[in-house]
Design an enzyme around this catalytic site. Structure first.
Site, mmCIF file in Angstrom:
data_model
loop_
_atom_site.group_PDB
_atom_site.id
_atom_site.type_symbol
_atom_site.label_atom_id
_atom_site.label_comp_id
_atom_site.label_asym_id
_atom_site.label_seq_id
_atom_site.Cartn_x
_atom_site.Cartn_y
_atom_site.Cartn_z
ATOM 1 N N TYR A 21 -90.757 -94.684 128.137
ATOM 2 C CA TYR A 21 -89.919 -94.163 127.050
ATOM 3 C C TYR A 21 -90.717 -93.172 126.200
ATOM 4 O O TYR A 21 -90.252 -92.065 125.907
ATOM 5 C CB TYR A 21 -89.386 -95.316 126.189
ATOM 6 C CG TYR A 21 -88.570 -94.848 125.014
ATOM 7 C CD1 TYR A 21 -87.291 -94.318 125.199
ATOM 8 C CD2 TYR A 21 -89.070 -94.905 123.719
ATOM 9 C CE1 TYR A 21 -86.538 -93.862 124.121
ATOM 10 C CE2 TYR A 21 -88.328 -94.463 122.635
ATOM 11 C CZ TYR A 21 -87.064 -93.937 122.843
ATOM 12 O OH TYR A 21 -86.330 -93.481 121.779
ATOM 13 N N GLU A 43 -80.173 -97.169 119.105
ATOM 14 C CA GLU A 43 -80.852 -97.334 117.817
ATOM 15 C C GLU A 43 -80.088 -98.300 116.911
ATOM 16 O O GLU A 43 -80.695 -99.128 116.236
ATOM 17 C CB GLU A 43 -81.035 -95.979 117.114
ATOM 18 C CG GLU A 43 -82.012 -95.051 117.787
ATOM 19 C CD GLU A 43 -83.466 -95.505 117.758
ATOM 20 O OE1 GLU A 43 -83.803 -96.474 117.045
ATOM 21 O OE2 GLU A 43 -84.277 -94.880 118.462
ATOM 22 N N TRP A 51 -87.771 -102.910 119.622
ATOM 23 C CA TRP A 51 -87.385 -101.818 120.520
ATOM 24 C C TRP A 51 -87.577 -102.248 121.969
ATOM 25 O O TRP A 51 -86.848 -101.834 122.856
ATOM 26 C CB TRP A 51 -88.170 -100.547 120.191
ATOM 27 C CG TRP A 51 -87.675 -99.371 120.972
ATOM 28 C CD1 TRP A 51 -88.377 -98.647 121.878
ATOM 29 C CD2 TRP A 51 -86.363 -98.789 120.955
ATOM 30 N NE1 TRP A 51 -87.598 -97.649 122.418
ATOM 31 C CE2 TRP A 51 -86.347 -97.719 121.851
ATOM 32 C CE3 TRP A 51 -85.194 -99.082 120.249
ATOM 33 C CZ2 TRP A 51 -85.217 -96.935 122.074
ATOM 34 C CZ3 TRP A 51 -84.072 -98.292 120.472
ATOM 35 C CH2 TRP A 51 -84.093 -97.243 121.381
#
Length: 183
Positions: A21, A43, A51
């Site tokens: 990522y 998000e 995350w």
């Protein structure tokens, strides 16, 4: 050159997921409205969670939300809401699910006025973080300060995705920006 501190200090069993990522997505401009929507929804779903949890479930989110196709998500019914609430592969939070559906509808509205979600962002640029947060809170659901900040950093609107000493920093700066001058 080195990587951002987070990547350098992750244990090996977590590093590959985060590094992919970090190296290929984080901070790079997105020019596709469905992908901008995807990033916003990821998000939103990260709020209150790590995350890493979102990265692990990213493919499940794509499957559950029809690959984040705005026109499909915008017409989700109560049956779709129930399907999502019962899907153990995603975050089953009613507020976040409702926000995804309502935000898809909202994004389609700026598409009509500006031609695309990307253009809506471009037309509102530049703004400070505080101005962006105010605009997003007025326009979208479930978009608090941290969500807006991370969303805009993750798509290259706001700087801060990578430290200057990170080997990815220059690649992000060289990527075709959505706008000329990030703030």
């Amino acid at each position: 050159m080195s990587y951002c501190t987070l990547i350098e200090y992750l244990p090996d069993h977590k590093k590959a997921l985060h590094k992919a990522y970090h190296d290929l997505q984080y901070g790079f401009p997105i020019h596709d409205d469905n992908e901008l929507f995807a990033r916003l929804i990821l998000e939103i779903n990260q709020a209150g969670l790590s995350w890493e949890t979102i990265l692990k479930k990213q493919n499940n989110f794509r499957r559950a939300y029809d690959n984040f196709e705005l026109k499909k998500v915008a017409i989700y019914t109560d049956q779709d809401r129930l399907r999502l609430m019962n899907d153990p592969g995603i975050i089953r939070n009613r507020l976040k699910i409702n926000a995804a559906i309502e935000n898809a509808k909202t994004i389609l509205s700026p598409q009509g006025e500006f031609g695309s979600f990307e253009e809506w962002i471009r037309e509102n640029h530049p703004k400070s973080k505080e101005e962006w947060v105010k605009l997003f809170k007025k326009t979208f659901r479930f978009t608090g300060g941290e969500i807006v900040n991370e969303f805009l950093m993750s798509i290259g609107v706001l700087l801060g995705a990578h430290v200057k000493s990170c080997i990815i920093y220059e690649q992000v700066l060289k990527a075709e920006p959505l706008w000329k001058n990030p703030v």
